[in-house]
Design a protein around this motif. Structure first.
Motif, PDB file in Angstrom:
ATOM      1  N   UNK A   1       0.791  -1.397  -0.090  1.00 21.55           N
ATOM      2  CA  UNK A   1       0.156   0.132   0.046  1.00 21.55           C
ATOM      3  C   UNK A   1       0.889   1.330   0.147  1.00 21.55           C
ATOM      4  N   UNK A   2       2.208   1.253  -0.193  1.00 21.21           N
ATOM      5  CA  UNK A   2       2.968   2.329  -0.083  1.00 21.21           C
ATOM      6  C   UNK A   2       3.837   2.154  -1.353  1.00 21.21           C
ATOM      7  N   UNK A   3       3.528   1.495  -2.629  1.00 23.65           N
ATOM      8  CA  UNK A   3       4.169   1.307  -3.702  1.00 23.65           C
ATOM      9  C   UNK A   3       3.617   2.594  -4.522  1.00 23.65           C
ATOM     10  N   UNK A   4       4.602   3.310  -5.054  1.00 28.40           N
ATOM     11  CA  UNK A   4       4.363   4.615  -5.806  1.00 28.40           C
ATOM     12  C   UNK A   4       4.572   4.157  -7.512  1.00 28.40           C
ATOM     13  N   UNK A   5       3.409   4.090  -8.243  1.00 33.93           N
ATOM     14  CA  UNK A   5       3.969   3.665  -9.347  1.00 33.93           C
ATOM     15  C   UNK A   5       2.705   3.966 -10.382  1.00 33.93           C
ATOM     16  N   UNK A   6       3.227   4.550 -11.630  1.00 33.28           N
ATOM     17  CA  UNK A   6       2.326   5.521 -12.441  1.00 33.28           C
ATOM     18  C   UNK A   6       2.866   5.711 -13.840  1.00 33.28           C
ATOM     19  N   UNK A   7       2.391   6.622 -14.552  1.00 33.49           N
ATOM     20  CA  UNK A   7       2.950   7.094 -15.603  1.00 33.49           C
ATOM     21  C   UNK A   7       2.686   8.744 -15.879  1.00 33.49           C
ATOM     22  N   UNK A   8       3.445   9.454 -16.624  1.00 37.14           N
ATOM     23  CA  UNK A   8       3.217  10.723 -16.935  1.00 37.14           C
ATOM     24  C   UNK A   8       3.452  11.261 -18.296  1.00 37.14           C
ATOM     25  N   UNK A   9       2.624  11.865 -18.662  1.00 40.84           N
ATOM     26  CA  UNK A   9       2.986  12.264 -20.160  1.00 40.84           C
ATOM     27  C   UNK A   9       3.608  13.804 -20.168  1.00 40.84           C
ATOM     28  N   UNK A  10       4.844  13.691 -20.116  1.00 39.51           N
ATOM     29  CA  UNK A  10       5.667  15.115 -20.406  1.00 39.51           C
ATOM     30  C   UNK A  10       5.331  15.933 -21.736  1.00 39.51           C
TER      31      UNK A  10
ATOM     32  N   UNK B 199      16.637  -8.276 -27.776  1.00 41.97           N
ATOM     33  CA  UNK B 199      16.313  -7.097 -26.980  1.00 41.97           C
ATOM     34  C   UNK B 199      16.492  -6.189 -27.557  1.00 41.97           C
ATOM     35  N   UNK B 200      16.235  -5.883 -29.003  1.00 39.65           N
ATOM     36  CA  UNK B 200      16.551  -4.715 -29.796  1.00 39.65           C
ATOM     37  C   UNK B 200      15.170  -3.676 -29.742  1.00 39.65           C
ATOM     38  N   UNK B 201      14.855  -3.344 -28.360  1.00 37.94           N
ATOM     39  CA  UNK B 201      13.609  -2.391 -28.330  1.00 37.94           C
ATOM     40  C   UNK B 201      14.082  -1.791 -26.714  1.00 37.94           C
ATOM     41  N   UNK B 202      13.107  -0.537 -26.463  1.00 43.64           N
ATOM     42  CA  UNK B 202      13.209  -0.010 -25.213  1.00 43.64           C
ATOM     43  C   UNK B 202      11.982  -0.186 -24.419  1.00 43.64           C
ATOM     44  N   UNK B 203      10.930  -0.555 -24.935  1.00 39.73           N
ATOM     45  CA  UNK B 203       9.452  -0.560 -24.359  1.00 39.73           C
ATOM     46  C   UNK B 203       8.663  -1.700 -24.857  1.00 39.73           C
ATOM     47  N   UNK B 204       7.900  -2.561 -24.118  1.00 40.31           N
ATOM     48  CA  UNK B 204       6.966  -3.290 -24.553  1.00 40.31           C
ATOM     49  C   UNK B 204       5.518  -3.301 -24.197  1.00 40.31           C
ATOM     50  N   UNK B 205       4.654  -2.908 -25.192  1.00 36.55           N
ATOM     51  CA  UNK B 205       3.434  -2.409 -24.965  1.00 36.55           C
ATOM     52  C   UNK B 205       2.519  -3.983 -25.314  1.00 36.55           C
ATOM     53  N   UNK B 206       1.647  -4.372 -24.585  1.00 34.10           N
ATOM     54  CA  UNK B 206       0.824  -5.562 -24.987  1.00 34.10           C
ATOM     55  C   UNK B 206      -0.550  -5.495 -24.854  1.00 34.10           C
ATOM     56  N   UNK B 207      -1.452  -5.836 -25.573  1.00 32.83           N
ATOM     57  CA  UNK B 207      -2.738  -6.134 -25.246  1.00 32.83           C
ATOM     58  C   UNK B 207      -3.109  -7.291 -24.378  1.00 32.83           C
ATOM     59  N   UNK B 208      -4.301  -7.183 -23.592  1.00 28.81           N
ATOM     60  CA  UNK B 208      -4.551  -8.184 -22.541  1.00 28.81           C
ATOM     61  C   UNK B 208      -4.831  -9.603 -22.846  1.00 28.81           C
ATOM     62  N   UNK B 209      -4.993  -9.840 -24.259  1.00 30.93           N
ATOM     63  CA  UNK B 209      -5.213 -11.053 -24.691  1.00 30.93           C
ATOM     64  C   UNK B 209      -3.918 -11.768 -24.945  1.00 30.93           C
ATOM     65  N   UNK B 210      -2.741 -11.093 -25.060  1.00 29.21           N
ATOM     66  CA  UNK B 210      -1.296 -11.664 -25.035  1.00 29.21           C
ATOM     67  C   UNK B 210      -0.842 -11.970 -23.950  1.00 29.21           C
TER      68      UNK B 210
ATOM     69  N   UNK C   3       8.586  -5.875 -18.543  1.00 27.38           N
ATOM     70  CA  UNK C   3       7.748  -6.762 -18.492  1.00 27.38           C
ATOM     71  C   UNK C   3       6.164  -5.719 -18.607  1.00 27.38           C
ATOM     72  N   UNK C   4       5.085  -5.987 -19.289  1.00 26.66           N
ATOM     73  CA  UNK C   4       3.923  -4.901 -19.694  1.00 26.66           C
ATOM     74  C   UNK C   4       3.316  -5.136 -18.207  1.00 26.66           C
ATOM     75  N   UNK C   5       2.661  -3.967 -17.832  1.00 26.55           N
ATOM     76  CA  UNK C   5       1.841  -3.905 -16.517  1.00 26.55           C
ATOM     77  C   UNK C   5       0.752  -2.938 -16.846  1.00 26.55           C
ATOM     78  N   UNK C   6      -0.337  -3.356 -16.438  1.00 30.23           N
ATOM     79  CA  UNK C   6      -1.417  -2.334 -16.305  1.00 30.23           C
ATOM     80  C   UNK C   6      -1.095  -0.993 -15.643  1.00 30.23           C
TER      81      UNK C   6
END
Length: 235
Positions: A56-65, A109-120, A137-140
């Motif tokens: 309950x003290x994890x700080x995780x998210x995204x921000x659009x710069x 590993x010729x990439x910087x970011x992995x984005x996935x759809x839930x079905x994958x 690892x992709x994460x919601x």
């Protein structure tokens, strides 16, 4: 202890290691600490008053710069069907399903970011140890598992950044490049800190922002008074 070069030592003399700067002073001084021959990244480091051992003290998210990071990222979209074409049109470097899962298993590993759809995600589950150790690892919660592949790829291409508090309670984020206009770096700084402040856990007690510092890739850290940051980012 590594020996610092002459150029770094000259630059570091401009920063008073014992002083805690105002946000305005720090951001002004930052541009005077450039020393590398390449275009350095502006980096933000924040130490939070949280205990990451507690869920309950994890700080995780995204921000659009708003002004991006200045770095072109290589996005791998793990999806299938018509979403493959959508991801590529949105700017993904690679997009596909089983073939890319197999390539990663073989050490690609010729990439910087992995984005996935839930079905994958069931297929990516077998790559948990491989991608997890590299923070890929992709994460919601990081916004990298999505049902809208086009929108998500576009956001990350434009400057969306995922962040997560580490085991020491710190967050590190890029805020752009030293060749950005100063106002653009300031705007990115305010938006990034604003998002981190919004994500303060209800169970976090005492001072939330413990330390705040900015630096260039090859430059010294410039400490900012955390007590002044809240008012600065909201004005």
């Amino acid at each position: 202890m590594a020996k610092r070069g002459k150029r770094y030592n000259e630059i570091s003399q401009k920063v008073d290691k014992l002083k805690i700067y105002t946000p305005e002073e720090a951001l002004e001084l930052l541009f005077e600490t450039r020393s590398a021959k390449f275009v350095e990244t502006v980096e933000l480091a924040v130490k939070l008053g949280v205990d990451p051992r507690h869920a309950d003290q994890q700080v995780r998210g995204t921000v659009v710069l708003p002004n991006g990071t200045g770095k072109k990222i290589r996005i791998l979209a793990i999806t299938q069907g018509e979403n493959i074409e959508k991801a590529l049109k949105a700017g993904a470097t690679y997009a596909g399903d089983d073939e890319y899962v197999a390539k990663i298993q073989q050490g690609w590993f010729d990439f910087d970011l992995v984005i996935a759809t839930p079905d994958m995600m069931p297929k990516l589950g077998r790559l948990g140890k491989i991608l997890g150790t590299k923070g890929l690892m992709p994460n919601p919660k990081s916004g990298t598992v999505t049902t809208d592949i086009s929108k998500t790829v576009e956001e990350f291409m434009k400057g969306k950044v995922a962040f997560k508090v580490d085991k020491l309670g710190s967050i590190h984020l890029p805020l752009g490049k030293v060749d950005f206009e100063k106002e653009k770096v300031i705007e990115n700084f305010k938006v990034a800190l604003g998002q981190i402040i919004k994500l303060k856990p209800a169970t976090s007690k005492g001072q939330y922002l413990r330390t705040v510092a900015i630096s260039l890739t090859m430059g010294p850290g410039i400490k900012i008074d955390p007590l002044l940051v809240v008012n600065y980012v909201t004005k």
